[in-house]
Design a protein around this motif. Structure first.
Motif, PDB file in Angstrom:
ATOM      1  N   VAL A  18      15.339  10.503  -7.833  1.00 41.09           N
ATOM      2  CA  VAL A  18      14.587  11.457  -8.537  1.00 41.09           C
ATOM      3  C   VAL A  18      13.368  11.484  -8.765  1.00 41.09           C
ATOM      4  CG1 VAL A  18      14.259  12.256 -11.203  1.00 41.09           C
ATOM      5  CG2 VAL A  18      16.513  11.449 -10.427  1.00 41.09           C
ATOM      6  N   LEU A  19      12.537  10.219  -8.419  1.00 38.47           N
ATOM      7  CA  LEU A  19      11.303  10.329  -8.329  1.00 38.47           C
ATOM      8  C   LEU A  19      10.546  10.391  -7.100  1.00 38.47           C
ATOM      9  CD1 LEU A  19      10.659   6.573 -10.147  1.00 38.47           C
ATOM     10  CD2 LEU A  19       9.905   8.878 -10.820  1.00 38.47           C
ATOM     11  N   THR A  20      11.435   9.934  -5.780  1.00 44.43           N
ATOM     12  CA  THR A  20      10.914  10.540  -4.344  1.00 44.43           C
ATOM     13  C   THR A  20      11.855  11.442  -3.622  1.00 44.43           C
ATOM     14  OG1 THR A  20      12.350   8.583  -3.715  1.00 44.43           O
ATOM     15  CG2 THR A  20      10.336   8.248  -4.399  1.00 44.43           C
ATOM     16  N   GLY A  21      12.861  11.771  -4.148  1.00 40.76           N
ATOM     17  CA  GLY A  21      13.759  12.516  -2.993  1.00 40.76           C
ATOM     18  C   GLY A  21      14.641  11.837  -2.036  1.00 40.76           C
ATOM     19  N   VAL A  22      14.533  10.351  -2.092  1.00 35.72           N
ATOM     20  CA  VAL A  22      15.358   9.566  -1.072  1.00 35.72           C
ATOM     21  C   VAL A  22      15.846   8.331  -1.696  1.00 35.72           C
ATOM     22  CG1 VAL A  22      13.837  10.327   0.974  1.00 35.72           C
ATOM     23  CG2 VAL A  22      13.377   8.378  -0.220  1.00 35.72           C
ATOM     24  N   ASP A  23      16.786   7.852  -1.143  1.00 37.23           N
ATOM     25  CA  ASP A  23      17.664   6.845  -1.876  1.00 37.23           C
ATOM     26  C   ASP A  23      16.832   5.457  -1.650  1.00 37.23           C
ATOM     27  OD1 ASP A  23      18.798   4.962   0.323  1.00 37.23           O
ATOM     28  OD2 ASP A  23      19.094   6.976   1.039  1.00 37.23           O
ATOM     29  N   SER A  24      16.818   4.390  -2.408  1.00 33.72           N
ATOM     30  CA  SER A  24      15.932   3.274  -2.341  1.00 33.72           C
ATOM     31  C   SER A  24      16.090   2.409  -1.148  1.00 33.72           C
ATOM     32  CB  SER A  24      16.278   2.689  -3.595  1.00 33.72           C
ATOM     33  OG  SER A  24      17.767   1.860  -3.652  1.00 33.72           O
ATOM     34  N   SER A  25      17.223   2.712  -0.287  1.00 33.90           N
ATOM     35  CA  SER A  25      17.205   1.904   1.012  1.00 33.90           C
ATOM     36  C   SER A  25      16.256   2.485   1.944  1.00 33.90           C
ATOM     37  CB  SER A  25      18.758   2.084   1.613  1.00 33.90           C
ATOM     38  OG  SER A  25      19.063   3.307   1.959  1.00 33.90           O
ATOM     39  N   ASN A  26      15.576   3.539   1.614  1.00 33.34           N
ATOM     40  CA  ASN A  26      14.661   4.124   2.327  1.00 33.34           C
ATOM     41  C   ASN A  26      13.214   4.115   1.704  1.00 33.34           C
ATOM     42  OD1 ASN A  26      15.973   4.758   4.801  1.00 33.34           O
ATOM     43  ND2 ASN A  26      17.124   6.083   3.334  1.00 33.34           N
ATOM     44  N   PRO A  27      12.596   2.927   1.004  1.00 37.71           N
ATOM     45  CA  PRO A  27      11.398   2.844   0.578  1.00 37.71           C
ATOM     46  C   PRO A  27      10.358   3.759   1.174  1.00 37.71           C
ATOM     47  CG  PRO A  27      12.345   0.572   0.933  1.00 37.71           C
ATOM     48  CD  PRO A  27      13.152   1.627   1.538  1.00 37.71           C
ATOM     49  N   ILE A  28       9.603   4.337   0.509  1.00 38.46           N
ATOM     50  CA  ILE A  28       8.333   5.072   0.974  1.00 38.46           C
ATOM     51  C   ILE A  28       7.006   4.150   0.819  1.00 38.46           C
ATOM     52  CG2 ILE A  28       6.967   7.267   1.202  1.00 38.46           C
ATOM     53  CD1 ILE A  28       9.453   8.527  -0.517  1.00 38.46           C
ATOM     54  N   PRO A  29       6.705   3.910   2.347  1.00 37.32           N
ATOM     55  CA  PRO A  29       5.338   3.113   2.182  1.00 37.32           C
ATOM     56  C   PRO A  29       4.008   3.571   1.427  1.00 37.32           C
ATOM     57  CG  PRO A  29       6.412   2.822   4.267  1.00 37.32           C
ATOM     58  CD  PRO A  29       7.265   4.057   3.457  1.00 37.32           C
ATOM     59  N   ASN A  30       3.370   2.736   0.700  1.00 34.27           N
ATOM     60  CA  ASN A  30       2.255   3.406  -0.001  1.00 34.27           C
ATOM     61  C   ASN A  30       2.463   4.478  -1.044  1.00 34.27           C
ATOM     62  OD1 ASN A  30       0.649   1.654   1.358  1.00 34.27           O
ATOM     63  ND2 ASN A  30       0.728   2.811   3.232  1.00 34.27           N
ATOM     64  N   ASN A  31       3.848   4.510  -1.449  1.00 34.62           N
ATOM     65  CA  ASN A  31       4.144   5.644  -2.349  1.00 34.62           C
ATOM     66  C   ASN A  31       4.289   4.926  -3.751  1.00 34.62           C
ATOM     67  OD1 ASN A  31       5.888   7.191  -4.047  1.00 34.62           O
ATOM     68  ND2 ASN A  31       6.035   8.729  -2.425  1.00 34.62           N
ATOM     69  N   PRO A  32       3.416   4.962  -4.737  1.00 35.30           N
ATOM     70  CA  PRO A  32       3.581   4.328  -5.884  1.00 35.30           C
ATOM     71  C   PRO A  32       4.782   4.808  -6.850  1.00 35.30           C
ATOM     72  CG  PRO A  32       1.658   5.905  -6.101  1.00 35.30           C
ATOM     73  CD  PRO A  32       2.258   5.887  -4.599  1.00 35.30           C
ATOM     74  N   LEU A  33       5.369   5.989  -6.560  1.00 29.04           N
ATOM     75  CA  LEU A  33       6.806   6.118  -7.275  1.00 29.04           C
ATOM     76  C   LEU A  33       7.862   5.351  -6.702  1.00 29.04           C
ATOM     77  CD1 LEU A  33       6.453  10.102  -7.790  1.00 29.04           C
ATOM     78  CD2 LEU A  33       6.274   8.161  -9.618  1.00 29.04           C
ATOM     79  N   SER A  34       7.836   5.174  -5.451  1.00 28.33           N
ATOM     80  CA  SER A  34       8.956   4.433  -4.559  1.00 28.33           C
ATOM     81  C   SER A  34       8.620   2.777  -5.276  1.00 28.33           C
ATOM     82  CB  SER A  34       8.579   4.563  -3.084  1.00 28.33           C
ATOM     83  OG  SER A  34       9.506   3.605  -2.413  1.00 28.33           O
ATOM     84  N   GLU A  35       7.384   2.506  -5.084  1.00 30.44           N
ATOM     85  CA  GLU A  35       7.033   0.926  -5.356  1.00 30.44           C
ATOM     86  C   GLU A  35       7.227   0.688  -6.660  1.00 30.44           C
ATOM     87  OE1 GLU A  35       2.771   1.125  -4.294  1.00 30.44           O
ATOM     88  OE2 GLU A  35       3.162   1.158  -2.232  1.00 30.44           O
ATOM     89  N   ALA A  36       7.365   1.554  -7.670  1.00 33.12           N
ATOM     90  CA  ALA A  36       7.672   1.430  -9.145  1.00 33.12           C
ATOM     91  C   ALA A  36       9.038   0.988  -9.247  1.00 33.12           C
ATOM     92  CB  ALA A  36       7.627   2.828  -9.873  1.00 33.12           C
ATOM     93  N   VAL A  37       9.961   1.324  -8.398  1.00 30.38           N
ATOM     94  CA  VAL A  37      11.559   1.173  -8.346  1.00 30.38           C
ATOM     95  C   VAL A  37      11.699  -0.057  -7.460  1.00 30.38           C
ATOM     96  CG1 VAL A  37      13.780   1.888  -7.963  1.00 30.38           C
ATOM     97  CG2 VAL A  37      11.997   3.455  -8.796  1.00 30.38           C
ATOM     98  N   VAL A  38      11.079  -0.160  -6.105  1.00 30.27           N
ATOM     99  CA  VAL A  38      11.660  -1.259  -5.239  1.00 30.27           C
ATOM    100  C   VAL A  38      10.537  -2.254  -4.953  1.00 30.27           C
ATOM    101  CG1 VAL A  38      13.547   0.089  -4.382  1.00 30.27           C
ATOM    102  CG2 VAL A  38      11.286   0.401  -3.424  1.00 30.27           C
ATOM    103  N   GLY A  39       9.255  -2.200  -5.596  1.00 30.49           N
ATOM    104  CA  GLY A  39       8.298  -2.989  -5.294  1.00 30.49           C
ATOM    105  C   GLY A  39       7.701  -2.587  -3.795  1.00 30.49           C
TER     106      GLY A  39
END
Length: 168
Positions: free
Chosen positions: A55-76
């Motif tokens: 919901v935050l990024t448009g991709v699942d958590s197995s594809n974390p987005i580097p330097n994206n604080p919304l992705s980092e909020a969920v997966v570090g």
């Protein structure tokens, strides 16, 4: 039981110990569990971590987005390697950016377009996307966890700590 995401405050000493941990993953997980029992700043978002990331990024958590604080909020920011479970951390210098991104995110707008079919197509965890009659409950749960996550990061920022994410 399923895979559950937990977020916890870490002191500088704990962060350094995590970064320098050289023993086996079982010992690390025992240490992490012990830290969780000692911390007062803790968040459990149960099994909704993957859909929250989506919901935050448009991709699942197995594809974390580097330097994206919304992705980092969920997966570090930095995941540990060569261990049996998912453990990652975000250093305190990055916490304000994560919180700022969460606070700026329009969750109501995002959830107004929430699609169980999109979640199913993305193969998000947990596999509950065929239960259309539960859509409203799932949306409410996502919104509640999102608010809890913002509160958690606020507390961590105020306490000047880092964050550890475990998904197991």
């Amino acid at each position: 039981m399923g895979m559950i995401a937990n977020y916890q405050f870490m002191t500088d000493e704990q962060l350094n110990a995590l970064k320098n941990f050289k023993n086996n993953s079982e010992e690390l997980l025992e240490e992490v569990e012990e830290w969780g029992e000692q911390t007062e700043i803790f968040l459990d978002i149960d099994k909704m971590w993957d859909v929250l990331h989506f919901v935050l990024t448009g991709v699942d958590s197995s594809n974390p987005i580097p330097n994206n604080p919304l992705s980092e909020a969920v997966v570090g920011v930095q995941a540990l390697e060569n261990i049996s479970e998912f453990v990652a951390y975000t250093e305190k210098a990055r916490i304000a950016d994560v919180l700022s991104a969460l606070e700026a995110f329009d969750m109501d707008q995002a959830l107004s377009h929430f699609s169980m079919e999109a979640c199913k197509k993305a193969e998000l965890y947990p596999d509950i996307w065929d239960y259309d009659d539960e859509k409203d409950e799932i949306i409410e749960e996502i919104a509640d966890y999102f608010e809890s996550m913002k509160d958690f990061y606020r507390e961590v920022l105020a306490a000047k700590g880092s964050v550890m994410v475990t998904i197991c």
